[in-house]
Scaffold this active site. Structure first.
Site, PDB file in Angstrom:
ATOM      1  N   PHE A   1       0.299   5.394  39.167  1.00 17.02           N
ATOM      2  CA  PHE A   1      -0.776   4.405  39.128  1.00 17.02           C
ATOM      3  C   PHE A   1      -1.796   4.788  40.200  1.00 17.02           C
ATOM      4  O   PHE A   1      -1.785   4.228  41.299  1.00 17.02           O
ATOM      5  CB  PHE A   1      -0.230   3.005  39.408  1.00 17.02           C
ATOM      6  CG  PHE A   1       0.681   2.474  38.339  1.00 17.02           C
ATOM      7  CD1 PHE A   1       0.167   1.925  37.180  1.00 17.02           C
ATOM      8  CD2 PHE A   1       2.056   2.519  38.495  1.00 17.02           C
ATOM      9  CE1 PHE A   1       1.002   1.431  36.192  1.00 17.02           C
ATOM     10  CE2 PHE A   1       2.902   2.032  37.514  1.00 17.02           C
ATOM     11  CZ  PHE A   1       2.371   1.486  36.360  1.00 17.02           C
TER      12      PHE A   1
ATOM     13  N   PHE B   1       0.307   4.047  43.976  1.00 18.01           N
ATOM     14  CA  PHE B   1       1.744   4.275  44.012  1.00 18.01           C
ATOM     15  C   PHE B   1       2.222   4.844  42.691  1.00 18.01           C
ATOM     16  O   PHE B   1       1.487   4.842  41.703  1.00 18.01           O
ATOM     17  CB  PHE B   1       2.505   2.998  44.366  1.00 18.01           C
ATOM     18  CG  PHE B   1       2.661   2.031  43.218  1.00 18.01           C
ATOM     19  CD1 PHE B   1       3.787   2.079  42.403  1.00 18.01           C
ATOM     20  CD2 PHE B   1       1.678   1.092  42.951  1.00 18.01           C
ATOM     21  CE1 PHE B   1       3.932   1.204  41.342  1.00 18.01           C
ATOM     22  CE2 PHE B   1       1.815   0.207  41.890  1.00 18.01           C
ATOM     23  CZ  PHE B   1       2.940   0.262  41.079  1.00 18.01           C
TER      24      PHE B   1
ATOM     25  N   GLU C   1       5.677   4.733  40.101  1.00 16.00           N
ATOM     26  CA  GLU C   1       6.946   4.086  39.819  1.00 16.00           C
ATOM     27  C   GLU C   1       7.940   5.139  39.348  1.00 16.00           C
ATOM     28  O   GLU C   1       7.647   5.916  38.445  1.00 16.00           O
ATOM     29  CB  GLU C   1       6.748   3.037  38.722  1.00 16.00           C
ATOM     30  CG  GLU C   1       8.068   2.402  38.291  1.00 16.00           C
ATOM     31  CD  GLU C   1       7.937   1.501  37.074  1.00 16.00           C
ATOM     32  OE1 GLU C   1       6.847   1.426  36.490  1.00 16.00           O
ATOM     33  OE2 GLU C   1       8.951   0.878  36.715  1.00 16.00           O
ATOM     34  N   ILE C   2       9.111   5.156  39.982  1.00 20.00           N
ATOM     35  CA  ILE C   2      10.190   6.013  39.508  1.00 20.00           C
ATOM     36  C   ILE C   2      10.927   5.217  38.440  1.00 20.00           C
ATOM     37  O   ILE C   2      11.431   4.128  38.720  1.00 20.00           O
ATOM     38  CB  ILE C   2      11.183   6.363  40.636  1.00 20.00           C
ATOM     39  CG1 ILE C   2      10.449   6.879  41.864  1.00 20.00           C
ATOM     40  CG2 ILE C   2      12.247   7.330  40.145  1.00 20.00           C
ATOM     41  CD1 ILE C   2       9.931   8.268  41.781  1.00 20.00           C
ATOM     42  N   VAL C   3      10.965   5.749  37.232  1.00 15.54           N
ATOM     43  CA  VAL C   3      11.488   4.954  36.121  1.00 15.54           C
ATOM     44  C   VAL C   3      12.950   5.304  35.833  1.00 15.54           C
ATOM     45  O   VAL C   3      13.820   4.444  35.849  1.00 15.54           O
ATOM     46  CB  VAL C   3      10.604   5.146  34.873  1.00 15.54           C
ATOM     47  CG1 VAL C   3      11.104   4.284  33.738  1.00 15.54           C
ATOM     48  CG2 VAL C   3       9.157   4.804  35.189  1.00 15.54           C
TER      49      VAL C   3
ATOM     50  N   CYS D   1      16.055   8.396  36.695  1.00 16.59           N
ATOM     51  CA  CYS D   1      16.363   9.542  37.537  1.00 16.59           C
ATOM     52  C   CYS D   1      17.819   9.886  37.284  1.00 16.59           C
ATOM     53  O   CYS D   1      18.692   9.042  37.474  1.00 16.59           O
ATOM     54  CB  CYS D   1      16.128   9.168  38.987  1.00 16.59           C
ATOM     55  SG  CYS D   1      16.631  10.433  40.134  1.00 16.59           S
TER      56      CYS D   1
ATOM     57  N   LEU E   1       7.709   3.665  44.298  1.00 15.12           N
ATOM     58  CA  LEU E   1       8.423   2.401  44.190  1.00 15.12           C
ATOM     59  C   LEU E   1       9.416   2.538  43.054  1.00 15.12           C
ATOM     60  O   LEU E   1       9.140   3.217  42.066  1.00 15.12           O
ATOM     61  CB  LEU E   1       7.462   1.254  43.876  1.00 15.12           C
ATOM     62  CG  LEU E   1       6.558   0.773  45.014  1.00 15.12           C
ATOM     63  CD1 LEU E   1       5.598  -0.272  44.490  1.00 15.12           C
ATOM     64  CD2 LEU E   1       7.380   0.202  46.156  1.00 15.12           C
TER      65      LEU E   1
ATOM     66  N   ILE F   1       4.485  -2.473  37.887  1.00 17.00           N
ATOM     67  CA  ILE F   1       5.810  -1.869  37.857  1.00 17.00           C
ATOM     68  C   ILE F   1       6.708  -2.677  36.926  1.00 17.00           C
ATOM     69  O   ILE F   1       6.554  -3.888  36.798  1.00 17.00           O
ATOM     70  CB  ILE F   1       6.382  -1.800  39.295  1.00 17.00           C
ATOM     71  CG1 ILE F   1       7.675  -1.030  39.330  1.00 17.00           C
ATOM     72  CG2 ILE F   1       6.544  -3.175  39.902  1.00 17.00           C
ATOM     73  CD1 ILE F   1       8.125  -0.703  40.739  1.00 17.00           C
TER      74      ILE F   1
ATOM     75  N   TYR G   1      13.141  -5.063  36.878  1.00 14.64           N
ATOM     76  CA  TYR G   1      14.486  -5.072  36.303  1.00 14.64           C
ATOM     77  C   TYR G   1      15.312  -6.144  36.993  1.00 14.64           C
ATOM     78  O   TYR G   1      15.325  -6.237  38.218  1.00 14.64           O
ATOM     79  CB  TYR G   1      15.168  -3.715  36.486  1.00 14.64           C
ATOM     80  CG  TYR G   1      14.507  -2.613  35.717  1.00 14.64           C
ATOM     81  CD1 TYR G   1      14.759  -2.458  34.352  1.00 14.64           C
ATOM     82  CD2 TYR G   1      13.620  -1.754  36.334  1.00 14.64           C
ATOM     83  CE1 TYR G   1      14.138  -1.445  33.637  1.00 14.64           C
ATOM     84  CE2 TYR G   1      12.996  -0.739  35.624  1.00 14.64           C
ATOM     85  CZ  TYR G   1      13.261  -0.590  34.269  1.00 14.64           C
ATOM     86  OH  TYR G   1      12.657   0.407  33.565  1.00 14.64           O
TER      87      TYR G   1
END
Lengths: 804, 294
Positions: A528, A533, A535-537, A539, A571, A602, A605
């Protein structure tokens, strides 16, 4: 509205608005179509204006006066409010006919009845130059009048009208036009666009060969030239395009641009400024996206008109150049906009004397850049700026040996010969172990194996993504499917459809880990840039390839990728199994990004923990553990050397057995011989408060170099005020490894680099030692250095920074 | 410490001998090469003359006898060198066990609290890679614990040997783990083993049937293919990068001595119930006793 001329204008204004005739701004924003050189639109308009002025200035005096009288106040009586002579026999043509006979001075005004002569009281006394100046304004006023008439855009029309009134008033008062009001005066932002773009060239391309660097420099010049003659989009168009922004700030900039840059191009009564010199990053941010598109489109359309050598330059390099520039414009932490931007190369020198040694191999991410094939059209550009100076850095130690041998040491420095010698003894583990080098020592860094495997080509890292606009190649699609499989196997609680949707979403990218042509892991992320930042979605690394350091190496590559793209925050929502991993990768539950920046962006969850990682753009993450390991080894060797030099063994302390709880450190036998020094008491103590230290150093520097305050320059400081110019001393930078000067020191001070007084004193001392090293001892420079050195130390003592 | 110094000198001696043996091997090889060249030339000459005279017959017989003797000499030196290597390894193993008993980790490194998992995995791979290859004399059949050949029924694993051990996990599930033998009690017929993962921390006392010793030699696929598991055979194999054995089918046996097995692990998360083929070294593949699928 007491001005008859404006009153007369009003109805026509309204007419023009409703008629929708072709106005000057209706042609697609920003194109001076028709002119032969696309880089210089608007030239013809300028030419027309000056032609007309020359024409008017060639009039007989009577005609000139009549023309001026129209715009000059009637002085027949104190009560007459008439602001200009109105011809009782108005010309039939709507346009003022230049060929008409001049009116007689006794001709009465249609408005107030007084003779024309009364309007010319003041003008008659003026010099020819003044009259010609006023006539120029008259032509400009007439042109503005036409512009107001033709203009369709309300905002633009308003500004034209304002300028029209302004110029009219100036003719009336025979004064210089000054745009007043809330617009402020130029420059509006610092550093300006020009500086920023030049910084960008330096920042991104200074490592290139001179020829290529020159190419980039030419592109930047061309870009700046284009911007200076570019027609900006109207605030209305801007608002339509960017839904998020209400365009208030843009409207201000647009108005400024019209008044100070655009209109003055064809209207030389108004002071003219270049867009790129008075505006800064904020304007560029608002216009860049559109301008880039238009520029490229224009060049594409007009490519046949371009000179052949320019054509290749523009068509092959310009798009990439603009994409890279875009990253710096919109990037969160781009250094090119810092007021005291200095070359990143100077980072190296900054670190130089602090850490003793530069890492043996600071590589970027070669495989990352060469294999970059992200879905976005920008993806292919990434390779350009990424070629690091690996090779040169590797050569450093050998290349420097000779000069270093004769160098005078600055306090705390370790002689280069010693460092080199130590470096020789620290052999590369890969070189020692022969072919089977995956056998590691138990204390090897976590990512050591992965790094070695990457170097040998066993594993590869690629940032890939799906694209809707262009056909992804088959390999990329296969890898995306592979990633989807790895994620869905390793993250069994995530619905497979959900994983598929995100992995194949063109806004998401994935850093893929490839072994034997197959995907064995990856990190799916979404950038973004506007929010600063990523976003790590997802991994994951496939189960049979885990605990090999791949996860760490993946994350390090991702960090370097983001540093290159100027996003410095990650994030992620981590589930309970992932928290441990993310902690090891430098993530924390302490979130520094303001909530407003990520909320709604973001993916949230349930039951997961939000974690953040802040990146430091100076850290070469993929090499970090290796660098630290080498540094540790060097220090260990240095300690060993010291120990072998001292060679004296003291019996251990017995006082503690006898019940003594604490003894002063200096009372330990032999401790002074190791080089340990008692910390200086009272005045010599380290200043703990950073602000206090800052102010102390600032005052000190100010006494030597005046820019920080109004002090006088020290008479012997002049050779050290600024970095030595290569043009004046071509071999300087070959001989002096850590150049430093008072200007750089001021910048470092401002950047809060001097966290300890020791760093500051080391730099001061280095000014002196560098000077003595480069210049003969009886030179003027060395004399200055001698005097200045005494002065430094006097001041340092005076300021309590060193012991008296 | 004194013990280590002794073993250090011993190892140094053995290494010197090994070095000598390798040099000798080269000498032997040069000599036999000369002889082999002679044989080749003789054959060529016989072909050009197109007759087999008694002279050639006698000459060839002599040459072949010498060649055989040379080969045997070279072979015996190589075996001798292998014995030296085995001796060095066993000395190192003894030392490791002693160190473990004494609670010291390793001789060179500072004591560590825990070994990083990645390092443990590397050590396990290393141990698999350096498992000796069994080279029998002509006619010899592979011994127990070579490749797939099981241990004899009365075999007792030695201290320090690696085994697959069936343990009860905390949740009650049974699991085959990689473990190291601590002791065997002949009175109770039970082993004491340490979980390789939590070295020293978790000790299990298990009956014989819960222990499967790991192979001590690799079987050479080129000479002893019968000592390998064959395709589709059910085995227990160490899942890569873990310390647990899981049921798997042999996908392809190794083709060369240094090759791994390719196996398909039982895995319900895949549609067909098996993982894609994964490589597992001979060291970590053992026979699975229970043949029915769980």
């Amino acid at each position: 509205m007491s001005d008859p001329a404006t009153q007369a204008l009003q109805p026509r204004l309204l007419q023009a608005q409703s008629s929708g005739s072709a106005g000057s701004n209706t042609a697609a924003t920003g194109s001076g179509s028709g002119s032969s050189d696309p880089a210089r639109p608007g030239l013809s308009q300028q030419q027309r204006a000056s032609q007309k002025k020359a024409q008017v200035r060639a009039f007989p005096r009577a005609k000139k006066l009549e023309k001026l009288g129209v715009f000059s106040a009637c002085k027949a009586s104190d009560t007459c409010k008439c602001n200009g002579w109105k011809n009782p026999n108005p010309p039939t043509a709507t346009r003022m006919d230049l060929q008409q006979q001049a009116a007689s001075l006794s001709e009465p005004c249609r408005s107030c009845g007084h003779a024309l002569v009364h309007c010319l009281d003041l003008i008659n006394m003026s010099t020819n130059d003044e009259i010609n100046r006023l006539l120029g304004m008259v032509v400009d006023v007439e042109n503005l009048f036409m512009s107001v008439h033709k203009e369709e855009d309300t905002d633009t029309k308003q500004v034209y009208f304002y300028l029209f009134k302004l110029l009219r008033k100036c003719i009336l008062q025979m004064s210089q036009p000054i745009v007043e009001g809330s617009l402020g005066s130029p420059p509006f932002e610092k550093p300006n666009i020009e500086q920023g773009v030049l910084n960008f060239v330096q920042y991104k391309f200074s490592h290139l060969a001179p020829k290529e660097r020159q190419t980039m420099f030419e592109l930047s010049k061309m870009f700046l030239l284009c911007l200076n003659y570019w027609k900006l989009e109207t605030p209305t168009q801007y608002r339509q395009r960017s839904q998020k922004d209400d365009g208030t700030a843009y409207k201000v900039d647009y108005t400024r641009w019209l008044c100070y840059c655009h209109v003055p191009q064809s209207n030389d009564s108004l002071p003219r400024y270049e867009t790129t010199q008075v505006f800064g990053r904020s304007l560029l941010k608002s216009i860049f996206t559109v301008t880039r598109r238009q520029l490229l489109e224009k060049f594409r359309v007009e490519k046949d008109k371009l000179l052949p050598e320019k054509r290749t330059l523009i068509l092959t390099h310009f798009p990439k150049f603009l994409s890279m520039l875009e990253e710096e414009i919109y990037g969160e932490n781009s250094p090119i906009w810092e007021a005291d931007f200095t070359m990143p190369a100077s980072d190296g020198t900054q670190l130089g004397h602090q850490t003793v040694i530069s890492p043996a191999s600071v590589s970027g991410s070669p495989s990352l850049s060469k294999g970059m094939s992200s879905g976005s059209s920008l993806g292919s550009m990434d390779a350009g700026g990424a070629e690091p100076i690996t090779g040169e850095k590797r050569k450093l130690p050998e290349a420097l040996t000779l000069e270093d041998a004769k160098r005078i040491r600055v306090m705390g420095d370790i002689p280069m010969e010693l460092v080199n010698e130590v470096m020789m003894t620290i052999t590369d583990p890969a070189a020692m172990l022969g072919p089977e080098t995956n056998l590691l020592t138990p204390n090897a860094a976590r990512d050591e194996t992965a790094r070695l495997e990457e170097r040998r080509g066993i594993i590869e890292f690629h940032v890939i993504g799906n694209s809707l606009s262009q056909k992804s190649n088959k390999k990329i699609l296969m890898w995306l499917v592979g990633l989807q499989n790895v994620f869905s196997h390793q993250l069994p609680r995530m619905p497979k459809e959900y994983i598929t949707r995100l992995v194949f979403d063109p806004k998401h990218k994935t850093l893929a880990l490839i072994k034997d042509g197959r995907v064995i892991g990856g990190i799916c992320f979404r950038m973004f840039p506007t929010q600063g930042f990523t976003e790590i979605v997802f991994c994951a690394v496939t189960s049979n390839e885990q605990v090999k350091g791949y996860g760490t190496h993946l994350m390090n590559h991702l960090k370097e990728y983001h540093i290159k793209h100027n996003i410095l925050y990650f994030l992620t929502y981590a589930d309970e199994y992932a928290i441990g991993y993310f902690k090891k990768q430098g993530f924390s539950k302490d979130i520094k990004v303001p909530k407003s920046r990520y909320l709604g962006y973001i993916k949230d969850y349930e039951g997961a923990t939000l974690m953040e990682c802040e990146l430091n753009p100076r850290i070469p993450y993929t090499e970090l553990s290796h660098i630290i390991k080498r540094q540790k080894e060097i220090i260990k060797k240095l300690i060993e050397r010291k120990q072998s030099q001292i060679r004296k063994v003291y019996p251990g302390l017995t006082c503690f057995k006898e019940g003594v709880r604490q003894i002063p450190v200096e009372s330990i036998p032999g401790i002074r011989e190791t080089g340990w020094k008692p910390s200086n008491k009272e005045k010599g103590k380290e200043v703990k408060d950073p602000d206090l230290l800052y102010n102390m150093l600032k005052n000190l520097l100010a006494q030597i170099k005046p820019s920080m305050s109004h002090h006088q320059t020290h008479p012997d400081a002049w050779p050290f005020m600024e970095p030595v110019k290569k043009s004046e001393a071509p071999d300087y930078y070959e001989i002096i490894r850590f150049p430093i000067d008072l200007k750089t020191m001021t910048e470092r001070l401002k950047n809060r680099y001097y966290v300890t007084k020791k760093l500051f004193i080391a730099d001061l001392q280095r000014i002196i030692t560098n000077c003595r090293e480069y210049n003969p001892p009886d030179s003027e420079y060395c004399k200055c250095a001698n005097t200045l050195e005494k002065f430094f130390y006097f001041k340092l003592k005076d300021g309590g920074l060193i012991d008296k | 410490v004194a013990l280590w110094t002794i073993s250090d000198t011993k190892i140094a001696e053995l290494l010197t001998e090994l070095h000598q043996l390798i040099k000798q091997t080269q000498e032997e090889r040069s000599r036999s090469e000369h002889n082999l060249l002679n044989i080749q030339k003789t054959h060529e000459r016989m072909q050009t003359e197109n007759k087999t005279s008694p002279y050639y017959r006698t000459k060839l017989r002599g040459l072949y006898t010498t060649a055989k003797a040379d080969a045997e000499a070279e072979c015996s030196i190589l075996r001798h060198a292998l014995d030296k290597i085995a001796e060095i390894k066993s000395l190192l193993e003894e030392r490791r066990i002693a160190a473990k008993m004494a609670g010291v980790y390793s001789d060179s490194d500072p004591p560590r609290k825990t070994m990083r998992r990645g390092v443990l995995m590397t050590l396990l791979q290393q141990s698999a890679m350096t498992l000796p290859l069994w080279i029998g004399k002509p006619g010899d059949s592979p011994p127990p614990l070579c490749g797939a050949t099981p241990a004899s029924s009365d075999y007792v694993a030695k201290q320090g040997d690696k085994v697959a051990a069936r343990v009860k996990a905390v949740d009650g599930d049974e699991q085959w783990i990689l473990a190291e033998v601590v002791s065997y009690s002949h009175s109770t017929n039970k082993y004491e083993v340490d979980d390789i993962d939590e070295e020293g921390k978790e000790r299990h006392t298990l009956s014989r049937r819960r222990i499967i010793p790991l192979p001590q030699w690799k079987a050479n696929p080129e000479t002893d293919p019968e000592a390998l598991f064959s395709k589709d055979q059910l085995v227990l194999a160490l899942y890569p990068q873990t310390t647990c054995f899981y049921r798997a089918l042999i996908h392809t046996p190794p083709h060369r001595p240094q090759d791994d097995y390719s196996v398909l692990f039982e895995d319900t998360s895949y549609a067909d119930g098996y993982s894609p083929p994964l490589n597992v070294a001979q060291r970590y593949v053992v026979a699975c006793k229970e043949n029915k699928k769980k």
